[in-house]
Design an enzyme around this catalytic site. Structure first.
Site, PDB file in Angstrom:
ATOM      1  N   SER A   8     -64.454  10.510  37.541  1.00 40.28           N
ATOM      2  CA  SER A   8     -63.349  10.362  38.215  1.00 40.28           C
ATOM      3  C   SER A   8     -63.593   9.116  39.359  1.00 40.28           C
ATOM      4  O   SER A   8     -64.376   9.401  40.227  1.00 40.28           O
ATOM      5  CB  SER A   8     -63.069  11.662  38.974  1.00 40.28           C
ATOM      6  OG  SER A   8     -61.696  11.371  39.721  1.00 40.28           O
ATOM      7  N   CYS A   9     -62.574   8.341  39.392  1.00 40.66           N
ATOM      8  CA  CYS A   9     -62.507   7.335  40.586  1.00 40.66           C
ATOM      9  C   CYS A   9     -60.857   7.296  40.720  1.00 40.66           C
ATOM     10  O   CYS A   9     -60.121   7.732  40.004  1.00 40.66           O
ATOM     11  CB  CYS A   9     -63.057   6.049  39.971  1.00 40.66           C
ATOM     12  SG  CYS A   9     -62.178   5.122  38.615  1.00 40.66           S
ATOM     13  N   PRO A  10     -60.625   6.800  42.036  1.00 36.08           N
ATOM     14  CA  PRO A  10     -59.179   6.747  42.733  1.00 36.08           C
ATOM     15  C   PRO A  10     -58.343   6.249  41.653  1.00 36.08           C
ATOM     16  O   PRO A  10     -57.193   6.804  41.482  1.00 36.08           O
ATOM     17  CB  PRO A  10     -59.607   5.980  43.778  1.00 36.08           C
ATOM     18  CG  PRO A  10     -60.811   6.201  44.267  1.00 36.08           C
ATOM     19  CD  PRO A  10     -61.657   5.938  42.974  1.00 36.08           C
TER      20      PRO A  10
END
Length: 143
Positions: A8-10
């Site tokens: 997960s990344c922004p």
């Protein structure tokens, strides 16, 4: 061995995808099964089912955002950054295998946000060298 992972990344456009692909390829090369959920601004792809998590020997979370660990309760858990999964997927998988052998704590449900905030202070700092950040460079430029 059966592993599950969440990346997960922004924004969830490139880095979380690269981390997921690297974890999948590395696990396959090492002879392990892995299911990877990718989270980003557009939601979750390849969402892990409860059955996937229950069947897992260990879980990996490679995240630069907050990922709920509640659903991994009772599963040995390795926590790292997206960069860790992109640059050292083999190391993360090795850590997960070690955790599956009983050398790491299992995920516990999060109590409340105040305890979560206190725990975040103990996690390693993300984002690299702050002296190289844009804000630090602008301060040097204008001072």
């Amino acid at each position: 061995m059966k592993l599950v992972a969440v990346t997960s990344c922004p924004t969830g456009i490139a880095h979380s995808q690269m981390a997921a692909e690297n974890l999948e390829q590395t696990a396959e090369e090492l002879g392990h099964d892995i299911s990877v959920e990718v989270q980003g601004a557009m939601g979750a792809e390849n969402e892990l089912s409860e059955a996937d998590i229950d069947a897992a020997d260990a879980a990996i979370i490679a995240s630069d955002t907050s990922v709920s660990q509640d659903r991994f309760e009772g599963v040995p858990l390795i926590d790292g950054t997206v960069k860790d999964a992109v640059n050292d997927a083999e190391g993360m998988i090795a850590d997960a295998l070690e955790a599956a052998d009983g050398d790491a704590p299992t995920a516990e449900p999060e109590a409340d946000s105040s305890e979560t905030t206190a725990g975040a202070d103990q996690q390693r700092r993300r984002g690299g060298d702050r002296s190289k950040s844009l804000v630090a460079r602008l301060k040097r430029l204008f001072s």
